[in-house]
Design an enzyme around this catalytic site. Structure first.
Site, PDB file in Angstrom:
ATOM      1  N   ALA A 119       0.840  -1.200   0.000  1.00 26.15           N
ATOM      2  CA  ALA A 119       0.000   0.000   0.000  1.00 26.15           C
ATOM      3  C   ALA A 119       0.873   1.248   0.000  1.00 26.15           C
ATOM      4  O   ALA A 119       2.018   1.217   0.464  1.00 26.15           O
ATOM      5  CB  ALA A 119      -0.903   0.002   1.228  1.00 26.15           C
ATOM      6  N   ASP A 120       0.333   2.349  -0.551  1.00 26.81           N
ATOM      7  CA  ASP A 120       1.006   3.636  -0.360  1.00 26.81           C
ATOM      8  C   ASP A 120       0.159   4.464   0.598  1.00 26.81           C
ATOM      9  O   ASP A 120      -0.861   3.990   1.103  1.00 26.81           O
ATOM     10  CB  ASP A 120       1.246   4.332  -1.704  1.00 26.81           C
ATOM     11  CG  ASP A 120      -0.046   4.651  -2.451  1.00 26.81           C
ATOM     12  OD1 ASP A 120      -1.105   4.756  -1.807  1.00 26.81           O
ATOM     13  OD2 ASP A 120       0.009   4.784  -3.689  1.00 26.81           O
ATOM     14  N   SER A 121       0.593   5.693   0.861  1.00 27.47           N
ATOM     15  CA  SER A 121      -0.088   6.483   1.889  1.00 27.47           C
ATOM     16  C   SER A 121      -1.549   6.765   1.513  1.00 27.47           C
ATOM     17  O   SER A 121      -2.422   6.807   2.383  1.00 27.47           O
ATOM     18  CB  SER A 121       0.660   7.786   2.137  1.00 27.47           C
ATOM     19  OG  SER A 121       0.729   8.541   0.942  1.00 27.47           O
ATOM     20  N   LEU A 122      -1.829   6.930   0.197  1.00 23.67           N
ATOM     21  CA  LEU A 122      -3.214   7.170  -0.214  1.00 23.67           C
ATOM     22  C   LEU A 122      -4.067   5.911  -0.023  1.00 23.67           C
ATOM     23  O   LEU A 122      -5.233   5.992   0.375  1.00 23.67           O
ATOM     24  CB  LEU A 122      -3.277   7.617  -1.678  1.00 23.67           C
ATOM     25  CG  LEU A 122      -2.649   8.977  -1.999  1.00 23.67           C
ATOM     26  CD1 LEU A 122      -2.851   9.305  -3.474  1.00 23.67           C
ATOM     27  CD2 LEU A 122      -3.233  10.083  -1.142  1.00 23.67           C
ATOM     28  N   ASP A 123      -3.454   4.756  -0.284  1.00 28.94           N
ATOM     29  CA  ASP A 123      -4.185   3.496  -0.070  1.00 28.94           C
ATOM     30  C   ASP A 123      -4.608   3.371   1.400  1.00 28.94           C
ATOM     31  O   ASP A 123      -5.709   2.930   1.699  1.00 28.94           O
ATOM     32  CB  ASP A 123      -3.308   2.290  -0.426  1.00 28.94           C
ATOM     33  CG  ASP A 123      -3.088   2.152  -1.931  1.00 28.94           C
ATOM     34  OD1 ASP A 123      -4.048   2.336  -2.684  1.00 28.94           O
ATOM     35  OD2 ASP A 123      -1.952   1.852  -2.324  1.00 28.94           O
TER      36      ASP A 123
END
Lengths: 411, 85
Positions: free
Chosen positions: B41-45
């Site tokens: 995941a990234d921070s937006l996820d």
């Protein structure tokens, strides 16, 4: 080259259907049109890749689909085909840094903006997706393509309404000529067949409303019974490459961009001046940059949207070609796929290139009786085998923006 | 009493949401798995994931609490605690 269009996915399939005079225009099914006067459009058909339809799961991981508006999804589909077709997959950092992307859109993530505003209206402003903004931004088509392939050169996006596609090809070719990149992935994408897209153009009295029962007849450039354009959706993407660079790696070369011209009308937000002077000046500038005389051009892919402005363009083309007008063929492929707005110029640029490759002018469907006579052959209803060395493609946009581009067969 | 058991309803539901949103295989979604380090995941996820938890469990997860939810177990524990209150 790569295409997603109302005639399906895949350059060769779409081209073949176009030459067969098939239409991609259908009754709108994706939402209720009962309150709208325009009820037909050209959606990209659903289906599997092998049958030429769009199944997003074949192209984009499910978890990424929700992070991008449909116009970006269509751009990725067309870009994938184009990049694969080009065989250009740089393996070193220098190659990646010399490869840029310039895919534009006329309107951008309209679906996403529309749906998100519904969430706000329902009092749930705190529940907006963190992906809303990056899903709607026009330059994210270029962004996603660069991320997918690791292209680290110029990353840019054109926004000039319905002239976007031609501007993208032309500007990208100039970036290569100026040495900013060796390779540019260029084109346009659009997906606005929704209530505000159709409703908005209806309000501007721009769409056809008289052929709701016979969708395939609705887009009829130059015909006396034409009554507005038909909205299509899709994407067209081309891989442009510096000639020596392409030659050195033995690339398949379809054509050469030999001229590009732009102009502004400085006249009206949505209508061209009656004398078509802006269109004329864009074509003239393209001819000048290619150092060509009118008799050296054999095919024109017209902007020809199926509106009153078709005859304005016709007048400008007649003025441009003068005596050579008799020997030129001009068709509007919007008659088969509708108006793809920001993607139109890119898809039509590909058609222009294929007209040179296959020595055939694609037809103008539904041209039963032109509203105005002309010495220019408008390729009514059936494709015509012709000798075509150079093709010109026009696109004009709201705001009075005009672009023309010239292609010649592979050297 | 142990609040979180491996097979609790909450745990099952949390894992299902993680699988759906991050497009990862169920077997990878262990209690210890970190959204960013292990599940891609990234921070937006993670922002979207927390919103999905809020929606699914009818709880509110303020930003400062959300920042501390970095693993599957963190999420399960936080939600169980909220529901118990």
């Amino acid at each position: 080259m790569g295409i997603a269009s109302p005639l399906g996915l895949g350059v060769e399939r779409v081209w073949k259907r176009l030459l067969n005079a098939e239409s991609g225009i259908t009754a709108i099914q994706s939402f209720d049109t009962k309150d709208l006067p325009a009820k037909v459009a050209g959606p990209v058909p659903a289906g599997t890749r092998s049958e030429g339809g769009l199944d997003l799961n074949e192209w984009i991981p499910i978890k990424d689909q929700k992070k991008m508006d449909r116009f970006i999804q269509l751009a990725l589909v067309a870009a994938s085909e184009a990049v694969e077709d080009s065989g250009w997959m740089p393996e070193d950092e220098d190659g990646r840094c010399a490869t840029g992307v310039m895919i534009g859109s006329g309107i951008g993530g309209l679906d996403t903006i529309y749906e998100t505003s519904e969430t706000v209206r329902a009092g749930k402003v705190r529940r907006l997706s963190p992906f809303f903004i990056p899903s709607a931004l026009i330059n994210l088509a270029s962004g996603h393509v660069s991320i997918k392939y690791g292209f680290k050169g110029p990353n840019h996006a054109v926004v000039t309404a319905c002239a976007t596609g031609v501007h993208a090809i032309g500007d990208a070719s100039r970036l290569i000529a100026l040495g900013d990149a060796d390779v540019m992935v260029a084109g346009g994408a659009e997906a606005t067949i929704n209530e505000i897209g159709i409703g908005g153009f209806c309000a501007a009295r721009a769409l056809s409303t008289g052929f709701n029962e016979t969708p395939a007849q609705a887009s009829r450039p130059w015909d006396e019974n034409r009554d507005g354009f038909v909205m299509g959706e899709g994407a067209g993407v081309l891989v442009l490459e510096e000639y020596e660079h392409a030659k050195k790696r033995g690339a398949k070369i379809y054509a050469e961009v030999i001229g590009y011209g732009m102009s502004g009308d400085a006249y009206h937000i949505t209508a061209p001046p009656d004398n078509g002077d802006g269109a004329y000046r864009a074509m003239k500038a393209a001819m000048r940059s290619a150092r060509l005389e009118p008799e050296q051009v054999q095919y024109v892919n017209a902007h020809g949207t199926s509106t009153f402005a078709d005859d304005v363009e016709l007048g400008a083309v007649e003025r441009m070609f003068g005596d050579a007008a008799r020997s030129v063929a001009m068709s509007s492929t919007k008659s088969a796929i509708g108006h793809l707005l920001g993607a139109a110029g890119a898809v039509e640029g590909i058609f222009s290139i294929l007209s040179i490759r296959d020595q055939v002018a694609p037809p103008t469907l539904n041209l039963d009786k032109p509203s105005r006579a002309s010495v220019i052959d408008r390729v009514a209803k059936e494709a015509q085998p012709r000798r075509i060395e150079v093709a010109l493609s026009n696109s004009f946009g709201f705001g009075g923006t005009n672009a023309s581009i010239l292609f010649r067969g592979a050297p | 009493m142990e609040r979180v058991t491996p097979m609790s309803d909450t745990a099952e539901k949390v894992k299902k949401i993680v699988v759906e949103h991050l497009g990862v295989e169920e077997s990878k979604v262990t209690n210890e798995a970190s959204f960013i380090d292990d599940l891609g995941a990234d921070s937006l996820d993670t922002v979207e994931l927390v919103m999905a938890f809020e929606e699914a469990f009818g709880v509110e997860i303020p930003d400062d609490a959300a920042e501390k939810i970095t693993t599957v177990k963190d999420a399960i524990e936080y939600i169980e605690k909220q529901k118990a209150e």
